[in-house]
Design a protein around this motif. Structure first.
Motif, PDB file in Angstrom:
ATOM      1  N   ILE A  28       7.514  10.755  -5.009  1.00  0.00           N
ATOM      2  CA  ILE A  28       6.870  10.009  -6.095  1.00  0.00           C
ATOM      3  C   ILE A  28       7.148   8.514  -5.977  1.00  0.00           C
ATOM      4  N   VAL A  29       8.424   8.160  -5.852  1.00  0.00           N
ATOM      5  CA  VAL A  29       8.765   6.731  -5.814  1.00  0.00           C
ATOM      6  C   VAL A  29       8.147   6.053  -4.589  1.00  0.00           C
ATOM      7  N   SER A  30       8.293   6.696  -3.433  1.00  0.00           N
ATOM      8  CA  SER A  30       7.777   6.062  -2.214  1.00  0.00           C
ATOM      9  C   SER A  30       6.251   6.055  -2.174  1.00  0.00           C
ATOM     10  N   SER A  31       5.610   7.053  -2.783  1.00  0.00           N
ATOM     11  CA  SER A  31       4.141   7.025  -2.841  1.00  0.00           C
ATOM     12  C   SER A  31       3.662   5.841  -3.651  1.00  0.00           C
ATOM     13  N   ILE A  32       4.321   5.623  -4.789  1.00  0.00           N
ATOM     14  CA  ILE A  32       3.928   4.476  -5.614  1.00  0.00           C
ATOM     15  C   ILE A  32       4.182   3.185  -4.845  1.00  0.00           C
ATOM     16  N   GLY A  33       5.356   3.104  -4.224  1.00  0.00           N
ATOM     17  CA  GLY A  33       5.676   1.925  -3.424  1.00  0.00           C
ATOM     18  C   GLY A  33       4.653   1.704  -2.321  1.00  0.00           C
ATOM     19  N   ALA A  34       4.301   2.797  -1.628  1.00  0.00           N
ATOM     20  CA  ALA A  34       3.351   2.684  -0.514  1.00  0.00           C
ATOM     21  C   ALA A  34       1.972   2.273  -1.019  1.00  0.00           C
ATOM     22  N   ALA A  35       1.584   2.798  -2.189  1.00  0.00           N
ATOM     23  CA  ALA A  35       0.264   2.468  -2.734  1.00  0.00           C
ATOM     24  C   ALA A  35       0.193   0.980  -3.086  1.00  0.00           C
ATOM     25  N   VAL A  36       1.273   0.453  -3.657  1.00  0.00           N
ATOM     26  CA  VAL A  36       1.284  -0.973  -4.019  1.00  0.00           C
ATOM     27  C   VAL A  36       1.320  -1.836  -2.760  1.00  0.00           C
ATOM     28  N   LEU A  37       2.261  -1.511  -1.858  1.00  0.00           N
ATOM     29  CA  LEU A  37       2.392  -2.288  -0.617  1.00  0.00           C
ATOM     30  C   LEU A  37       1.114  -2.234   0.213  1.00  0.00           C
ATOM     31  N   GLY A  38       0.530  -1.040   0.294  1.00  0.00           N
ATOM     32  CA  GLY A  38      -0.688  -0.870   1.086  1.00  0.00           C
ATOM     33  C   GLY A  38      -1.792  -1.786   0.580  1.00  0.00           C
ATOM     34  N   LEU A  39      -1.890  -1.892  -0.742  1.00  0.00           N
ATOM     35  CA  LEU A  39      -2.909  -2.769  -1.325  1.00  0.00           C
ATOM     36  C   LEU A  39      -2.609  -4.226  -0.975  1.00  0.00           C
ATOM     37  N   VAL A  40      -1.320  -4.575  -1.039  1.00  0.00           N
ATOM     38  CA  VAL A  40      -0.936  -5.942  -0.672  1.00  0.00           C
ATOM     39  C   VAL A  40      -1.347  -6.225   0.779  1.00  0.00           C
ATOM     40  N   TRP A  41      -1.018  -5.287   1.692  1.00  0.00           N
ATOM     41  CA  TRP A  41      -1.413  -5.505   3.102  1.00  0.00           C
ATOM     42  C   TRP A  41      -2.924  -5.679   3.211  1.00  0.00           C
ATOM     43  N   ALA A  42      -3.661  -4.795   2.540  1.00  0.00           N
ATOM     44  CA  ALA A  42      -5.121  -4.836   2.676  1.00  0.00           C
ATOM     45  C   ALA A  42      -5.665  -6.188   2.223  1.00  0.00           C
ATOM     46  N   ILE A  43      -5.113  -6.713   1.128  1.00  0.00           N
ATOM     47  CA  ILE A  43      -5.597  -8.003   0.623  1.00  0.00           C
ATOM     48  C   ILE A  43      -5.159  -9.129   1.559  1.00  0.00           C
ATOM     49  N   ALA A  95       8.198   4.437   1.956  1.00  0.00           N
ATOM     50  CA  ALA A  95       7.201   3.586   1.300  1.00  0.00           C
ATOM     51  C   ALA A  95       6.532   2.668   2.318  1.00  0.00           C
ATOM     52  N   VAL A  96       7.328   2.029   3.162  1.00  0.00           N
ATOM     53  CA  VAL A  96       6.758   1.078   4.115  1.00  0.00           C
ATOM     54  C   VAL A  96       5.914   1.814   5.170  1.00  0.00           C
ATOM     55  N   HIS A  97       6.453   2.923   5.689  1.00  0.00           N
ATOM     56  CA  HIS A  97       5.716   3.655   6.727  1.00  0.00           C
ATOM     57  C   HIS A  97       4.334   4.076   6.223  1.00  0.00           C
ATOM     58  N   TYR A  98       4.311   4.701   5.066  1.00  0.00           N
ATOM     59  CA  TYR A  98       3.024   5.189   4.578  1.00  0.00           C
ATOM     60  C   TYR A  98       2.145   4.079   4.015  1.00  0.00           C
ATOM     61  N   SER A  99       2.753   2.937   3.683  1.00  0.00           N
ATOM     62  CA  SER A  99       1.912   1.819   3.232  1.00  0.00           C
ATOM     63  C   SER A  99       0.969   1.388   4.351  1.00  0.00           C
ATOM     64  N   THR A 100       1.379   1.591   5.616  1.00  0.00           N
ATOM     65  CA  THR A 100       0.497   1.182   6.714  1.00  0.00           C
ATOM     66  C   THR A 100      -0.742   2.075   6.765  1.00  0.00           C
ATOM     67  N   TYR A 101      -0.550   3.354   6.447  1.00  0.00           N
ATOM     68  CA  TYR A 101      -1.708   4.252   6.398  1.00  0.00           C
ATOM     69  C   TYR A 101      -2.564   3.960   5.166  1.00  0.00           C
ATOM     70  N   MET A 102      -1.899   3.739   4.040  1.00  0.00           N
ATOM     71  CA  MET A 102      -2.666   3.495   2.817  1.00  0.00           C
ATOM     72  C   MET A 102      -3.442   2.192   2.916  1.00  0.00           C
ATOM     73  N   ALA A 103      -2.873   1.196   3.630  1.00  0.00           N
ATOM     74  CA  ALA A 103      -3.597  -0.063   3.827  1.00  0.00           C
ATOM     75  C   ALA A 103      -4.939   0.208   4.512  1.00  0.00           C
ATOM     76  N   GLU A 104      -4.925   1.122   5.479  1.00  0.00           N
ATOM     77  CA  GLU A 104      -6.164   1.511   6.155  1.00  0.00           C
ATOM     78  C   GLU A 104      -7.161   2.121   5.161  1.00  0.00           C
ATOM     79  N   SER A 105      -6.639   2.981   4.280  1.00  0.00           N
ATOM     80  CA  SER A 105      -7.522   3.598   3.284  1.00  0.00           C
ATOM     81  C   SER A 105      -8.129   2.538   2.371  1.00  0.00           C
ATOM     82  N   TYR A 106      -7.290   1.613   1.918  1.00  0.00           N
ATOM     83  CA  TYR A 106      -7.809   0.543   1.061  1.00  0.00           C
ATOM     84  C   TYR A 106      -8.859  -0.279   1.796  1.00  0.00           C
TER      85      TYR A 106
END
Ligand SMILES: Nc1ncnc2c1ncn2[C@@H]1O[C@H](COP(=O)(O)OP(=O)(O)O)[C@@H](O)[C@H]1O
Ligand SMILES: [Mg+2]
Lengths: 216, 237, 266
Positions: A28-43, A95-106
């Motif tokens: 839960i915590v890392s998913s939220i972290g990854a979702a926020v970070l991923g959005l930051v990367w995408a922007i 959080a960081v690892h999956y943020s790279t995948y979520m950035a792709e999704s964003y």
């Protein structure tokens, strides 16, 4: 293999406790972290100067293409002398690892927004920041949420890699029980079933959500 | 710089041994996963629900139960029922089954994405089901499934890092082991570089396959070399 | 809020829009080559001409959706995106450009309403967050504008629930909510089913009747163009080949290309 209900009953509470205290927490915590970070990367990848964006892209690529156990071991090696806990390292690495995948999704979600939306925002003299907040992100999120959910499920099933830095998550508990009783089948079968019971319905839910969010 | 090169020559044999283990798991796992993905993908697309339902169950089971759990089950439980396997085959089996199940979804999705009219055309031409799949449907789906399979291949290679959980000495193990003698930055740096290079290499290979598959469908312009060859054959230019 | 920079103040008596030696290229393709024309304040100018002649590009340049390759565009006598400094053409600061484009509104062929907002939210978004109006004030004005375009009862609907014609009228209301001095209309009825065109054109006729907004219009509705325009510019390959009052342009054009074009569309 000789299934014993006694062993099953004995190990189940330990598994569930580790599941709730570590596995679920990290997910839960890392998913939220990854979702926020991923959005930051995408922007950042869209808005930053070309050179900066290229550097960040390369770093994210390296993180995405190297294994979590190695990342856990590496970060752990650097903080082991401090009083940072292994669980914290785990939370950050996942959080960081999956943020790279979520950035792709964003990115895909953002690119699916028609250029007319940006143009309308310009025609209304909206600022960059406001355009992102009020127009782009809400629409991109809609297209992205199911995919984020699927990455969260993937992360969930990757949590046993935490064994690498001895964080007592569910599979560690199963292995420990097996090691002390020489009864491995009950703990691992139960651990597998718990993963299945939690991830399968979530995956089905994401599929439903995907269909429902597909249009306005 | 010299000190770095000295370190490198000391560490190289260790990392080489680790890389061999990682490659065995990765390539072996990928081969098994591919076979399973195709088999389960076709099974889950079958019009016969007696084939489809068990196929789906196997896919959901291996996708849903976590790679590490499957690995430990094979490693610890199977010997108790007399199936004594070396760690490498155990690792290959776990990676192959887990990523094969994910791959089955990619295969199924890509086959299903081939336009219905193509299936109907094969019926209109009275093609048999094997001929239809091998000559018409598969080549079109192949181009669609390669990006998804590429993603999974990268994940599978990362998944090989669970080797040390079953006492294998792969790249991750070596990097973690050498940090004491060679320094953290050095040993982990090399570890990251190896995985990154390996995955980049595999990904570009997959992209070449993808490009070729698209060319064969006429979706991408022919390479200049291919055009030249075609012209030569046709006797022009 | 007064403009931060004195030089952004409108020049008294200057035209609303001035194109000065404007050049626009897309890669190797030159769409506009040394284009010069003016639009007086309060004037309604319609651009006609074959598809691909550069009409949309002109509107998009004014809205700064495309960047100029060469030359200048002036708004109320103030250079919009580039200024001449010491004989050199330099880009303006983004902030100043943003100040100037606030005087300009645009309505698109594809409406481009924000699907994640209701009708009224679409309308008050920019007045609240760009002009800094209070929500209540913006809402009151927004409701008025919705009444004006005949959609007073649709304020809380989502755009996707409206017909194309209704969506386009919301888009017009949204542009008007910013009180633009200049309104750019790019084929605003081209994406509509024929039976929905009339309502949208009626809204624009009313607007022309009751306000003094400067309008730059691209349309294929020749009757509408004749009724609302003060001036019609005939474009071909990025050049103005005829510039006349509508009655002259439509009944007695001088240029052969204009005659051909009008014969084809009328
Ligand atoms: N973003 C773009 N990139 C490349 N070419 C463009 C672009 N936008 C317009 N063009 C070209 O510029 C020319 C003028 O286009 P446009 O202004 O849309 O014409 P009109 O609105 O009169 O039909 C056309 O040849 C068109 O293909
Ligand atoms: Mg146009």
């Amino acid at each position: 293999m000789n299934w014993s209900w006694d062993h099953a009953a004995a190990v189940l509470p330990e598994l569930l406790s580790a599941f709730l205290r570590v596995t679920l927490l990290v997910t839960i915590v890392s998913s939220i972290g990854a979702a926020v970070l991923g959005l930051v990367w995408a922007i950042v990848l869209r808005e930053a100067p070309k050179v900066v964006a290229a550097i960040i892209f390369r770093i994210l690529d390296i993180i995405r293409m190297t294994p979590i156990p190695l990342q856990l071991a590496a970060i752990w090696a650097f903080v082991i002398t401090t009083d940072v806990e292994a669980l914290t390292v785990g939370l950050i690495v996942y959080a960081v690892h999956y943020s790279t995948y979520m950035a792709e999704s964003y990115r895909a979600g953002i690119e699916s927004i028609r250029p007319g939306q940006w143009e309308a925002a310009t025609a209304l003299s909206m600022s960059k920041g406001r355009t992102w907040r009020a127009v782009i992100i809400p629409q991109a999120l809609r297209a992205t949420v199911p995919s984020l959910g699927n990455w969260a499920i993937a992360m969930f099933k990757d949590t046993p890699f935490l064994i690498m830095i001895s964080v007592p998550e569910m599979v560690t508990a199963a292995e420990k029980y097996g090691g002390s009783t020489f009864s491995y089948d009950e703990p691992f079968i139960l651990a597998g079933l718990i993963f299945l019971a939690a991830s399968y319905p979530t995956a089905v839910l994401m599929r439903k959500l995907e269909n429902r969010l597909a249009t306005y | 710089m010299d000190a770095f090169l000295d370190d490198l020559s000391t560490a190289a044999p260790r990392f080489w041994d680790g890389l061999v283990v990682t490659l065995q798991l990765g390539l072996g796992g990928a081969a098994v996963a591919f076979v399973i993905a195709v088999a389960l993908g076709l099974l889950t697309l079958s019009p016969n629900s007696w084939l489809r339902a068990p196929g789906r169950m196997v896919v959901e089971f291996f996708r849903g139960t976590s790679l590490v759990v499957q690995l430990f089950f094979f490693f610890f439980v199977l010997p108790q029922i007399g199936l004594e396997l070396d760690p490498i085959p155990v690792g290959i089996a776990a990676l192959g089954l887990n990523y094969g199940a994910y791959g089955a979804e990619v295969v199924r999705g890509s086959l299903a994405a081939v336009p219905k009219a193509q299936w109907e055309a094969t019926t209109a031409l009275s093609m048999g089901s094997v001929q239809r799949m091998a000559r018409i449907i598969w080549p079109q789906a192949w181009a669609l499934m390669l990006p998804g399979l590429n993603n999974l291949l990268v994940m599978l290679v990362k998944g090989t890092a669970l080797a040390s959980f079953i006492f294998l000495h792969d790249v991750t193990f070596v990097a973690d082991d050498l940090r004491r003698t060679m320094g953290k930055l050095f040993s982990f740096g090399i570890g990251f570089a190896i995985y990154y290079a390996l995955n980049q290499l595999l990904s570009s290979g997959m992209r070449i396959l993808e490009l070729r598959a698209q060319r064969r469908l006429g979706l991408k312009p022919e390479s200049r070399k291919a055009t030249k060859r075609a012209e030569a054959v046709a006797g022009v230019g | 809020m007064p403009p931060t920079d004195e030089s952004l103040q409108p020049v008294p008596g200057a035209p609303a829009l001035t194109f000065e030696n404007v050049v626009k290229k897309f890669g190797d393709l030159t769409v506009l080559n040394d284009l010069n024309f003016e639009v007086e304040r309060g004037q309604r100018v319609t651009l006609i001409g074959p598809s691909g002649s550069g009409k949309t590009t002109i509107l998009r340049l004014v809205m700064t959706l495309e960047s100029l390759t060469g030359g200048y565009i002036h708004v109320d006598g103030v250079p919009l995106t580039h200024v001449e400094r010491g004989g050199k053409r330099v880009a303006r600061r983004h902030k100043d450009v943003a100040q100037l484009t606030r005087r300009i509104g645009m309505v698109f062929q594809q409406f481009n309403l924000f699907p994640n907002m209701t009708v009224i939210e679409n309308i008050i978004e920019a007045p609240v967050h760009v002009l800094g109006k209070s929500k209540e004030e913006a809402r009151t004005r927004g409701k008025e504008l919705l009444e004006q375009v005949g959609l007073g009862d649709k304020a809380d609907q989502h755009p996707s629930r409206l017909s194309g014609g209704q969506q386009q009228r919301v888009a017009i209301a949204r542009a008007l909510a910013m009180d633009p001095e200049i309104l750019l209309l790019d084929e605003v009825t081209s994406a509509l089913d024929p039976e929905l065109v009339g309502d949208v054109l009626q809204v624009l006729r009313d607007l022309a009747e009751n306000t003094d907004i400067t309008m730059l219009i691209v349309t294929h509705e020749m009757q509408f163009a004749q009724d609302v325009s003060d001036r019609v510019l005939m474009f071909d390959s990025g050049h103005i080949i005829e510039d006349a009052q509508p009655d002259v342009m439509f009944s007695n054009p001088t240029h052969e290309r204009t005659k051909e074009f009008l014969r084809a569309v009328l």
